[in-house]
Scaffold this active site. Structure first.
Site, PDB file in Angstrom:
ATOM      1  N   HIS A  70      81.560  35.822  -5.122  1.00 18.38           N
ATOM      2  CA  HIS A  70      80.339  36.454  -5.642  1.00 18.38           C
ATOM      3  C   HIS A  70      79.104  35.593  -5.347  1.00 18.38           C
ATOM      4  O   HIS A  70      78.035  36.106  -5.026  1.00 18.38           O
ATOM      5  CB  HIS A  70      80.419  36.642  -7.164  1.00 18.38           C
ATOM      6  CG  HIS A  70      81.080  37.914  -7.595  1.00 18.38           C
ATOM      7  ND1 HIS A  70      80.620  39.153  -7.222  1.00 18.38           N
ATOM      8  CD2 HIS A  70      82.160  38.139  -8.390  1.00 18.38           C
ATOM      9  CE1 HIS A  70      81.397  40.087  -7.767  1.00 18.38           C
ATOM     10  NE2 HIS A  70      82.345  39.505  -8.472  1.00 18.38           N
ATOM     11  N   GLY A  76      86.388  37.114 -15.660  1.00 19.99           N
ATOM     12  CA  GLY A  76      85.513  36.250 -14.872  1.00 19.99           C
ATOM     13  C   GLY A  76      84.185  36.932 -14.634  1.00 19.99           C
ATOM     14  O   GLY A  76      84.115  38.164 -14.565  1.00 19.99           O
ATOM     15  N   HIS A 122      87.685  34.688  -6.340  1.00 20.81           N
ATOM     16  CA  HIS A 122      86.950  35.946  -6.498  1.00 20.81           C
ATOM     17  C   HIS A 122      85.512  35.658  -6.962  1.00 20.81           C
ATOM     18  O   HIS A 122      84.555  36.217  -6.425  1.00 20.81           O
ATOM     19  CB  HIS A 122      87.703  36.825  -7.515  1.00 20.81           C
ATOM     20  CG  HIS A 122      87.012  38.108  -7.885  1.00 20.81           C
ATOM     21  ND1 HIS A 122      87.574  39.339  -7.666  1.00 20.81           N
ATOM     22  CD2 HIS A 122      85.810  38.355  -8.471  1.00 20.81           C
ATOM     23  CE1 HIS A 122      86.729  40.277  -8.092  1.00 20.81           C
ATOM     24  NE2 HIS A 122      85.670  39.706  -8.594  1.00 20.81           N
ATOM     25  N   GLU A 123      85.371  34.763  -7.940  1.00 23.49           N
ATOM     26  CA  GLU A 123      84.039  34.468  -8.495  1.00 23.49           C
ATOM     27  C   GLU A 123      83.186  33.660  -7.521  1.00 23.49           C
ATOM     28  O   GLU A 123      81.980  33.901  -7.405  1.00 23.49           O
ATOM     29  CB  GLU A 123      84.161  33.748  -9.843  1.00 23.49           C
ATOM     30  CG  GLU A 123      84.894  34.513 -10.939  1.00 23.49           C
ATOM     31  CD  GLU A 123      84.387  35.926 -11.157  1.00 23.49           C
ATOM     32  OE1 GLU A 123      83.197  36.186 -10.909  1.00 23.49           O
ATOM     33  OE2 GLU A 123      85.186  36.786 -11.556  1.00 23.49           O
ATOM     34  N   CYS A 154      86.865  44.251 -10.737  1.00 20.85           N
ATOM     35  CA  CYS A 154      85.599  43.524 -10.796  1.00 20.85           C
ATOM     36  C   CYS A 154      84.659  44.268 -11.724  1.00 20.85           C
ATOM     37  O   CYS A 154      84.571  45.496 -11.653  1.00 20.85           O
ATOM     38  CB  CYS A 154      85.006  43.448  -9.393  1.00 20.85           C
ATOM     39  SG  CYS A 154      83.426  42.593  -9.336  1.00 20.85           S
ATOM     40  N   LEU A 155      83.970  43.543 -12.603  1.00 22.92           N
ATOM     41  CA  LEU A 155      83.054  44.207 -13.538  1.00 22.92           C
ATOM     42  C   LEU A 155      81.913  44.919 -12.807  1.00 22.92           C
ATOM     43  O   LEU A 155      81.299  45.823 -13.362  1.00 22.92           O
ATOM     44  CB  LEU A 155      82.493  43.193 -14.539  1.00 22.92           C
ATOM     45  CG  LEU A 155      83.526  42.611 -15.521  1.00 22.92           C
ATOM     46  CD1 LEU A 155      82.897  41.544 -16.396  1.00 22.92           C
ATOM     47  CD2 LEU A 155      84.153  43.704 -16.379  1.00 22.92           C
TER      48      LEU A 155
HETATM   49 ZN    ZN Z   1      83.902  40.378  -9.497  1.00 21.46          ZN
END
Ligand code: ZN
Length: 174
Positions: A140, A46, A136-137, A94-95
């Site tokens: 953000h 994601g 989660h996204e 998370c990236l």
């Molecule tokens: Zn993330």
């Protein structure tokens, strides 16, 4: 499509609220394509636009497994309409927080209104990993990271390590 640089925490942009799109034009599609390529390359399941430095309400998700056909989902202006009382726990990463993972409890199911890649209004009932990923996204887009659900002690520890990691990366680059 082109791969973009992923913003790493701590960075003030990750704490800002993203703005909605007024229309879905070719510029939005280019952004979504770039996000997808960046996410696949990372690799991740994601990515929100803010993670490549764009404060707009766009998300790409693909939870298909390595041996499965790719199944990208594009979410524009997503709104979560419903969250279940039932909760589930996933180990999240998370990236923007490379190398850090934590078990996070969230509603197990959620309903979402959004606009798709072609500009059509849609809704989605999600459960399991998909529901977690969406939440989660969407977090953000509101400047929230998964570490915000942890104790202050754990959160501070992860941020401290990330600051150190960032310094190491800069050293190599310079
Ligand atoms: Zn993330």
């Amino acid at each position: 499509m082109s791969k973009k640089k992923i913003v790493i925490e701590p960075d003030p942009i990750l704490r800002k609220k993203s703005l909605p799109f007024e229309k879905v034009d070719s510029e939005v599609k280019t952004l979504l394509n770039d996000m997808l390529e960046t996410m696949y390359e990372a690799p991740g399941i994601g990515l929100a636009a803010v993670q490549i430095g764009i404060l707009k309400r766009a998300i790409v998700i693909d939870i298909s497994k390595e041996d499965e056909k790719k199944n990208p989902i594009f979410l524009i202006n997503p709104t979560i309409r419903f969250k279940s009382d039932k909760r589930s726990i996933y180990e999240e990463g998370c990236l923007s927080l490379p190398g850090h993972f934590a078990k996070i409890e969230r509603p197990a199911e959620c309903d979402l209104d959004y606009i798709d890649y072609d500009g059509k209004k849609r809704n989605l009932k999600a459960k399991g990993l998909m529901a977690t990923c969406i939440q989660h996204e969407v977090d953000h887009l509101n400047g929230v990271l998964f570490i915000d659900y942890l104790s202050k002690l754990k959160k501070d520890m992860i941020i401290k390590k990330l600051v150190k990691q960032k310094k190491e990366i800069n050293k190599i680059v310079l």
